[in-house]
Scaffold this motif. Sequence first.
Motif, PDB file in Angstrom:
ATOM      1  N   VAL A 259     106.182 -57.618  10.748  1.00 50.93           N
ATOM      2  CA  VAL A 259     105.058 -57.486  11.683  1.00 50.93           C
ATOM      3  C   VAL A 259     105.519 -57.009  13.055  1.00 50.93           C
ATOM      4  O   VAL A 259     104.708 -56.502  13.848  1.00 50.93           O
ATOM      5  N   GLY A 261     107.671 -54.605  13.276  1.00 51.96           N
ATOM      6  CA  GLY A 261     108.014 -53.196  13.097  1.00 51.96           C
ATOM      7  C   GLY A 261     109.434 -52.911  12.660  1.00 51.96           C
ATOM      8  O   GLY A 261     109.901 -51.779  12.755  1.00 51.96           O
ATOM      9  N   TYR A 263     111.688 -52.355   9.663  1.00 47.75           N
ATOM     10  CA  TYR A 263     111.596 -52.073   8.234  1.00 47.75           C
ATOM     11  C   TYR A 263     112.961 -51.679   7.659  1.00 47.75           C
ATOM     12  O   TYR A 263     113.047 -50.948   6.677  1.00 47.75           O
ATOM     13  N   VAL A 293     105.153 -54.236   1.447  1.00 51.47           N
ATOM     14  CA  VAL A 293     105.059 -53.758   2.833  1.00 51.47           C
ATOM     15  C   VAL A 293     106.290 -52.915   3.170  1.00 51.47           C
ATOM     16  O   VAL A 293     106.178 -51.815   3.730  1.00 51.47           O
ATOM     17  N   GLU A 297     106.432 -48.790   4.028  1.00 51.20           N
ATOM     18  CA  GLU A 297     106.980 -48.219   5.256  1.00 51.20           C
ATOM     19  C   GLU A 297     108.200 -47.326   4.999  1.00 51.20           C
ATOM     20  O   GLU A 297     108.540 -46.484   5.824  1.00 51.20           O
ATOM     21  N   ILE A 376      96.695 -58.861  12.300  1.00 46.44           N
ATOM     22  CA  ILE A 376      97.180 -58.269  11.056  1.00 46.44           C
ATOM     23  C   ILE A 376      96.339 -57.071  10.624  1.00 46.44           C
ATOM     24  O   ILE A 376      96.860 -56.136  10.005  1.00 46.44           O
ATOM     25  N   LYS A 378      95.329 -54.735  12.262  1.00 45.66           N
ATOM     26  CA  LYS A 378      95.784 -53.509  12.927  1.00 45.66           C
ATOM     27  C   LYS A 378      96.852 -52.798  12.089  1.00 45.66           C
ATOM     28  O   LYS A 378      97.142 -51.628  12.301  1.00 45.66           O
ATOM     29  N   LYS A 379      97.435 -53.542  11.155  1.00 44.13           N
ATOM     30  CA  LYS A 379      98.443 -52.974  10.263  1.00 44.13           C
ATOM     31  C   LYS A 379      97.747 -52.363   9.046  1.00 44.13           C
ATOM     32  O   LYS A 379      96.632 -52.757   8.699  1.00 44.13           O
ATOM     33  N   TRP A 381      98.550 -52.869   6.000  1.00 39.19           N
ATOM     34  CA  TRP A 381      98.889 -53.713   4.864  1.00 39.19           C
ATOM     35  C   TRP A 381      98.746 -55.186   5.267  1.00 39.19           C
ATOM     36  O   TRP A 381      98.431 -55.485   6.420  1.00 39.19           O
TER      37      TRP A 381
END
Length: 396
Positions: A259, A261, A263, A293, A297, A376, A378-379, A381
């Motif tokens: 969350v 960012g 990845y 997730v 990404e 969440i 706003k994401k 996933w």
Amino acid sequence: INNALPFLNVILKIYYKSYPAELEKLFGVIENSVFINIQPSMALVYLKAFFDVAIANAKNHCGTLFKVIGICFKFELYEDGHYCLCRLGEVINIDTTPVFHIYKMMYLAALDRHSENIEYYNSVIDRITDTRIKLNLHLSVLSSYRSLGDISNCLKIHKLLGNKKYRAFPEYGYRLRLVDMYLSRKRSIPYVEKSIRFFEKIGNLEQAAKSRITYTHLLGGLGKTKKAVEQIQTANRSLADKILGQHMLFVNRAVLYLVDGDYTRKVYDLLDMAENSAIVPFDKLAIIVNKLVWCYENDRFDLVHSLSSEADKLLEKEPDKHIHCLYYYNMYACSIKENNPIQAKEYFAQAKSLQQYCMPVRNRLGNIYSRETRFIVKKPWHICYLTYWTYNILFE
């Protein structure tokens, strides 16, 4: 361990025949020196050996038998522990052994036999007069109501647990933690903060740390990730020497990376590590939801396909529709990014059909603005934290 088993059986038989009163002390020695250092599957060898000897004279060794059953639960050996409990129930008077009812309900809930657990609760609760036993039975039915989406009965139990008489018992700390099942994040936070302080005050630092893990879920869900990271780091210091439950720490730490960012490969590695101690279907599905997730990404759609095959087997075993909905939505998101509209349509329909069980997905699909989910949605996933819905019995 298999090589040591014949010697253990001989020792147990000697103790049983010559020093029966010392059998429980011997179990205590092994519990404190062996069980803390081995994996659950290896501990099962010792537990079965003790149980098979003690059950022959259950009346005199009831304490040892319940300890075996308790450790099976702690190690998430639910099928084996419940089998032992049922065998014990055949040779003791359960009406004069009320702790039996607590274990029975906890095992039924852990085995996802939720309707059966609720039925059992309703059959015994009015017969119980001991306040502490009653507190435990109320706590043990909560996850079953929640797993079946029955929030109204969760709230009825919540109201009952507000009675001040329950505050005198160590399990009251669980009552404060378990509100996370059915209250909003905002309403849950003060309770869980009190749970941490409660367990610290009575010196149970392990349970305080587990309440902190639940706290990370509440904070992270509201976007307070910095504070959530601090909490999980504190929890980790208390649980670092514990083999059991490490996946809870790994999963929630991985979620906080996602969350925020991050990845990178370390996140996927954390989730891989979590698989080593995750046993129940819900926890394994949570790991898959979060791996999706990472795959989204990193455009690792090859991994998505293998994860889907794993999830199909787990979904059949897990009744909680919340995790189903999160999985289907993430599969939809990956399918869209992979440019597979036919598959995306199928997953979207499945997620939509289950949205009533999953507030984040429901709010996303309904364009509903909520403090609970605005971070969440706003994401592209959804993630899945893990929290403690089961707990250790604190009776001696």
